[in-house]
Design a protein around this motif. Structure first.
Motif, PDB file in Angstrom:
ATOM      1  N   THR A  54     -22.217  -6.929 -49.756  1.00  0.00           N
ATOM      2  CA  THR A  54     -22.446  -7.103 -51.199  1.00  0.00           C
ATOM      3  C   THR A  54     -23.457  -8.213 -51.425  1.00  0.00           C
ATOM      4  OG1 THR A  54     -20.149  -6.461 -51.607  1.00  0.00           O
ATOM      5  CG2 THR A  54     -21.313  -7.531 -53.408  1.00  0.00           C
ATOM      6  N   SER A  55     -24.473  -7.956 -52.264  1.00  0.00           N
ATOM      7  CA  SER A  55     -25.482  -8.983 -52.553  1.00  0.00           C
ATOM      8  C   SER A  55     -24.866 -10.052 -53.452  1.00  0.00           C
ATOM      9  CB  SER A  55     -26.703  -8.370 -53.232  1.00  0.00           C
ATOM     10  OG  SER A  55     -26.398  -8.024 -54.559  1.00  0.00           O
ATOM     11  N   SER A  81     -25.911 -11.265 -56.111  1.00  0.00           N
ATOM     12  CA  SER A  81     -26.112 -11.031 -57.540  1.00  0.00           C
ATOM     13  C   SER A  81     -25.333  -9.827 -58.068  1.00  0.00           C
ATOM     14  CB  SER A  81     -27.606 -10.819 -57.820  1.00  0.00           C
ATOM     15  OG  SER A  81     -28.095  -9.730 -57.061  1.00  0.00           O
ATOM     16  N   ALA A  82     -24.564  -9.143 -57.208  1.00  0.00           N
ATOM     17  CA  ALA A  82     -23.827  -7.946 -57.628  1.00  0.00           C
ATOM     18  C   ALA A  82     -22.688  -8.313 -58.584  1.00  0.00           C
ATOM     19  CB  ALA A  82     -23.265  -7.216 -56.411  1.00  0.00           C
ATOM     20  N   HIS A 137     -19.847  -6.715 -58.908  1.00  0.00           N
ATOM     21  CA  HIS A 137     -18.552  -6.487 -58.256  1.00  0.00           C
ATOM     22  C   HIS A 137     -18.787  -6.133 -56.789  1.00  0.00           C
ATOM     23  CE1 HIS A 137     -19.567  -2.242 -58.585  1.00  0.00           C
ATOM     24  NE2 HIS A 137     -19.791  -2.441 -59.879  1.00  0.00           N
ATOM     25  N   THR A 138     -17.743  -6.233 -55.987  1.00  0.00           N
ATOM     26  CA  THR A 138     -17.855  -5.951 -54.549  1.00  0.00           C
ATOM     27  C   THR A 138     -17.860  -4.446 -54.304  1.00  0.00           C
ATOM     28  OG1 THR A 138     -15.460  -5.994 -54.278  1.00  0.00           O
ATOM     29  CG2 THR A 138     -16.635  -8.080 -53.935  1.00  0.00           C
ATOM     30  N   GLN A 139     -18.110  -4.059 -53.057  1.00  0.00           N
ATOM     31  CA  GLN A 139     -18.058  -2.648 -52.676  1.00  0.00           C
ATOM     32  C   GLN A 139     -16.602  -2.152 -52.757  1.00  0.00           C
ATOM     33  OE1 GLN A 139     -20.684  -0.750 -51.862  1.00  0.00           O
ATOM     34  NE2 GLN A 139     -22.132  -2.427 -52.090  1.00  0.00           N
ATOM     35  N   THR A 182     -11.890  -2.989 -56.150  1.00  0.00           N
ATOM     36  CA  THR A 182     -13.049  -3.892 -56.077  1.00  0.00           C
ATOM     37  C   THR A 182     -12.657  -5.236 -56.690  1.00  0.00           C
ATOM     38  OG1 THR A 182     -13.887  -3.199 -58.233  1.00  0.00           O
ATOM     39  CG2 THR A 182     -14.727  -2.007 -56.301  1.00  0.00           C
ATOM     40  N   SER A 232     -24.913 -14.885 -63.983  1.00  0.00           N
ATOM     41  CA  SER A 232     -24.237 -13.587 -64.003  1.00  0.00           C
ATOM     42  C   SER A 232     -24.328 -12.938 -65.386  1.00  0.00           C
ATOM     43  CB  SER A 232     -22.771 -13.763 -63.599  1.00  0.00           C
ATOM     44  OG  SER A 232     -22.085 -12.544 -63.604  1.00  0.00           O
ATOM     45  N   LYS A 269     -26.417  -9.460 -66.563  1.00  0.00           N
ATOM     46  CA  LYS A 269     -25.709  -8.343 -67.190  1.00  0.00           C
ATOM     47  C   LYS A 269     -26.365  -7.969 -68.522  1.00  0.00           C
ATOM     48  CE  LYS A 269     -21.037  -6.619 -67.196  1.00  0.00           C
ATOM     49  NZ  LYS A 269     -19.626  -6.906 -67.125  1.00  0.00           N
TER      50      LYS A 269
END
Length: 532
Positions: free
Chosen positions: A277-278, A280-281, A283-285, A334, A528, A532
């Motif tokens: 997971t980057s 800047s994502a 949420h996680t995978q 997630t 964050s 968004k």
């Protein structure tokens, strides 16, 4: 860029790199991208000094250069990166907790030097570790390189961009500035080096004189052969450390809200997706409950059924740190990173309001966060606080920009009798205001520490001289009476003054680190939200 940020950047550059680099860096922070001739003319420094200062800034990733269309090169300061100097102790301490003393020294050397080759940093760290070991023991290069590989595998360090290999034609002149590129696939690939050897200790003066000729001969022989990883430089991946700090904050928040087992499940989920997971994502995978169960630490002897209950409990929690994304494989889950950061920032704001204005103000603040928009009469009723006190508290928070007032007119003339006045909390603007104050606080702490040190400069120098004399006499085997005489050179009042200074400086250092923790939470939340 606010004045508080510029001032803090200036103080950090001066403390770590000296006056010349600070002058160049502050000028670039204030004015933005500038060519070399403008920097020279505006700073009043010599051309050679400016070139060396820019080299230092670029080496430490505190400035970048850009080739313009007309062929000129402009240099620009990286303000965020300069402010991250404040966080260097946390990076080093995290490396120590994760990878021991070797990891700590590897990260420390890379931060001190900006960019280094693997062979150079491994040798230097092995030498430093050998210095601290008992006589007869040495640190093997292979042990240090093993830790280096682990740091690269977990993305805490990464390769620096390189100049691409392109065929040089005699007709075309070389560009004014090279363009650096890096293949993402090779960013964390460690070159295969056969580093054989052990760390060396510093020798005494006599041994150095005897070995000087041998060293010169060795250097002459080695200079013709470059190291096997020549040109492959490494740097600290600051984004990865920030991801680690964010994950730690989320885990501790879950532990305080629920229990240790819940926090360990969330920690496992974050650890499984930390590389995939980057930073800047939002949420996680997605991870299935079977994958989470298999990846739990060996010490946690919980059944699959209990794990599913914990995951359902986490997914149903109002804070929504964990979300359910599907039903396949026993359910996929997630970690909602954005919502977790919003919760952490909100908790920070609530804590500051309570410390600054008291528990009743904090009750009103939490009420506005929950209800979004309320009139003054509604605030009084919901919070169960008398009208006069509620009005005073609201105006106090409004004047400090923790609360904002929104006007909703019934008619176009905005007559007060026909207008609704609603109190609300704009979390982003409150976080920005608080971040600005944190920068001012850190700048004040650094200035105060520098002032305290300057005022007691003579006493500190005397203390250092006495310590140096004591160390040399102990090495030569002096008697206790002689050592006592040397210690008495510092009088009792001076010793007390030194203790007070040390205590004050330690307090200010600890305060800087604590304020930086607040800065980190607010910065991550604002970034964050903007994404968004």
């Amino acid at each position: 860029m606010t004045q508080a940020e510029i001032k803090l950047c200036s103080l950090l550059l001066q403390e770590h790199f000296g006056e010349i680099v600070e002058k160049i860096g502050t000028f670039l922070v204030r004015t933005g991208a500038q060519p070399l001739r403008i920097i020279v003319s505006e700073t009043g420094l010599l051309l050679d000094q400016v070139k060396k200062g820019l080299c230092v800034l670029i080496q430490h990733n505190l400035a970048t250069y850009q080739l313009q269309k007309r062929g000129s090169v402009e240099y620009e300061a990286q303000c965020e990166r300069i402010l991250h100097i404040l966080r260097y102790p946390r990076y080093i301490y995290s490396a120590k907790t994760l990878y021991g003393d070797t990891g700590e020294l590897l990260v420390e050397e890379l931060l001190l030097n900006g960019k280094m080759t693997m062979s150079a940093v491994v040798r230097k760290v092995a030498d430093r570790l050998t210095e601290t070991m008992e006589d007869g023991k040495t640190m093997d290069y292979s042990d240090v390189s093993g830790t280096f590989v682990r740091l690269a595998d977990t993305h805490f360090i990464q390769r620096c961009p390189l100049v691409p290999d392109s065929p040089q034609t005699p007709e075309a002149p070389p560009p004014a500035a090279p363009t650096l590129v890096i293949d993402e696939k090779e960013m964390y690939v460690v070159p295969r080096l056969n580093l054989v050897g052990k760390g060396k200790r510093r020798r005494s003066c006599e041994e150095e004189e005897d070995g000087e000729r041998k060293v010169k001969k060795q250097k002459q022989g080695e200079s013709s052969e470059p190291p096997p990883d020549d040109g492959i430089y490494w740097q600290v991946n600051i984004d990865r450390f920030h991801q680690h700090f964010r994950d730690q904050g989320i885990v501790s928040a879950v532990a305080s809200r629920m229990d240790q087992t819940s926090s360990e499940i969330v920690r496992t989920m974050l650890r499984m997706s930390e590389v995939t997971t980057s930073s800047s994502a939002p949420h996680t995978q997605p991870l299935s409950s079977h994958e989470i169960f298999r990846s739990l630490p060996a010490g946690y002897n919980i059944t699959k059924q209990i794990l599913d209950q914990y995951l359902t409990l986490l997914a149903d929690d109002p804070l929504e740190f964990v979300g359910k994304s599907g039903d396949s494989g026993g359910g996929t889950f997630t970690v909602n990173l954005h919502k977790a950061l919003v919760s952490l920032a909100t908790a920070t704001l609530e804590s500051i309001v309570e410390e600054r204005f008291g528990s009743r103000c904090a009750r009103i603040f939490r009420l506005l966060l929950r209800k979004k928009h309320l009139e003054q009469k509604q605030v009084e009723d919901f919070a169960m606080i008398p009208a006069k006190e509620a009005k005073e508290m609201l105006y106090k928070m409004l004047s400090e920009n923790f609360v904002s007032l929104q006007e909703i007119p019934k008619t176009p003339d905005h007559a007060p009798s026909r207008t609704f006045y609603l109190y609300t909390v704009n979390i982003v603007s409150a976080a920005r205001m608080l971040l600005h104050r944190c920068y001012k606080s850190v700048a004040n702490l650094i200035e105060r520490r520098q002032y305290e040190t300057k005022e007691n400069k003579r006493l500190l120098e005397k203390s250092q001289r006495v310590e140096a004399i004591l160390a040399s006499m102990q090495a030569t085997g002096a008697e206790d009476t002689q050592l006592q005489e040397i210690e008495e050179m510092i009088t009792a009042p001076e010793r007390q003054q030194l203790e007070t200074l040390k205590r004050n400086v330690n307090k200010m250092d600890a305060s800087e680190n604590q304020v930086d923790e607040t800065i980190f939470v607010l910065e991550m939340f604002i970034e964050s939200t903007m994404r968004k």
